[in-house]
Design a protein around this motif. Structure first.
Motif, short mmCIF file in Angstrom:
data_model
loop_
_atom_site.label_atom_id
_atom_site.label_comp_id
_atom_site.label_asym_id
_atom_site.label_seq_id
_atom_site.Cartn_x
_atom_site.Cartn_y
_atom_site.Cartn_z
N LEU A 104 -6.96 8.36 -0.37
CA LEU A 104 -7.52 8.01 0.68
C LEU A 104 -7.72 6.60 1.26
O LEU A 104 -7.45 6.18 2.23
CB LEU A 104 -8.92 8.92 0.84
N LEU A 105 -7.98 5.74 0.19
CA LEU A 105 -8.20 4.40 0.49
C LEU A 105 -6.94 3.71 0.67
O LEU A 105 -6.75 2.90 1.58
CB LEU A 105 -8.78 3.79 -0.90
N TYR A 106 -5.91 4.14 0.01
CA TYR A 106 -4.61 3.37 0.24
C TYR A 106 -4.21 3.74 1.66
O TYR A 106 -3.59 3.05 2.38
CB TYR A 106 -3.57 4.05 -0.86
N THR A 107 -4.33 5.09 2.16
CA THR A 107 -3.90 5.65 3.33
C THR A 107 -4.91 4.92 4.53
O THR A 107 -4.07 4.58 5.37
CB THR A 107 -4.33 7.17 3.56
N ILE A 108 -5.94 4.73 4.20
CA ILE A 108 -6.90 3.97 5.38
C ILE A 108 -6.30 2.52 5.50
O ILE A 108 -6.02 2.06 6.54
CB ILE A 108 -8.06 3.81 4.98
N VAL A 109 -5.86 1.72 4.24
CA VAL A 109 -5.42 0.46 4.37
C VAL A 109 -4.11 0.48 4.86
O VAL A 109 -3.73 -0.65 5.85
CB VAL A 109 -5.53 -0.21 2.95
N LEU A 110 -3.14 1.44 4.70
CA LEU A 110 -1.80 1.43 5.38
C LEU A 110 -2.02 1.64 6.85
O LEU A 110 -1.34 0.82 7.70
CB LEU A 110 -1.17 2.59 4.68
N ILE A 111 -3.06 2.47 7.19
CA ILE A 111 -2.95 2.78 8.58
C ILE A 111 -3.70 1.57 9.20
O ILE A 111 -3.27 1.05 10.37
CB ILE A 111 -4.01 3.83 8.85
N PHE A 112 -4.41 0.72 8.74
CA PHE A 112 -5.06 -0.55 9.16
C PHE A 112 -3.88 -1.70 9.46
O PHE A 112 -3.94 -2.25 10.37
CB PHE A 112 -6.10 -0.97 8.18
N MET B 159 0.93 -1.11 0.18
CA MET B 159 -0.07 0.04 -0.11
C MET B 159 0.93 1.31 -0.05
O MET B 159 0.62 2.31 -0.61
CB MET B 159 -0.98 0.15 1.32
N ALA B 160 2.03 1.25 0.75
CA ALA B 160 2.66 2.37 0.59
C ALA B 160 3.38 2.67 -0.51
O ALA B 160 3.40 3.90 -1.03
CB ALA B 160 3.87 2.35 1.82
#
Length: 138
Positions: A45-53, A21-22
């Motif tokens: 935004l979707l990539y960032t949310i998955v990365l945080i998850f 994701m990064a």
């Protein structure tokens, strides 16, 4: 002795997805320089949310490995699918109790696999509900 391979497996799994994701996030940001559309912002935004998850779950698995809180459960195996094994309803809950175990490690942790309607004693990490030891009760 407890077997923490399942926790290691999940930690590595989340690290790999997080790295992916990064990389996608960096590629997307690099390709957008100056021109942004609504779809691109939603994708970022979707990539960032998955990365945080992924980061959150990796930290959770690593803390479970570092300082495990082991609980035990005794129940009858009723089935399982994908990375979960399900056991009979306990007296204090209205749903079947489920625990996580990677498919690759299921055979190693439970020699001969799970048998329906057999009783097992499970040791699991409380916060993650990942199995760390399995004993078949006769």
């Amino acid at each position: 002795m407890y077997d923490f391979r399942s926790l290691y497996f999940y930690a590595v799994y989340y690290v790999i997805i997080g790295i992916g994701m990064a990389i996608l996030l960096l590629k997307k940001k690099k390709s957008l320089r100056g021109k942004r559309k609504k779809d691109d912002v939603l994708e970022i935004l979707l990539y960032t949310i998955v990365l945080i998850f992924c980061v959150d779950n990796t930290v959770s698995m690593c803390s479970a490995i570092h300082s495990p809180v082991i609980k035990q459960y005794q129940g009858i195996y009723v089935g399982g699918h994908r990375g979960m094994v399900e056991f009979e309803k306990s007296k204090d809950s209205d749903y079947e109790d489920s625990f996580y175990i990677p498919l690759l490690l299921r055979g190693r942790m439970c020699a001969g696999g799970f048998q329906k309607e057999e009783k097992y004693k499970l040791y699991y990490e409380e916060r993650t509900e990942v199995l760390v030891k399995i004993k078949k009760i006769s």
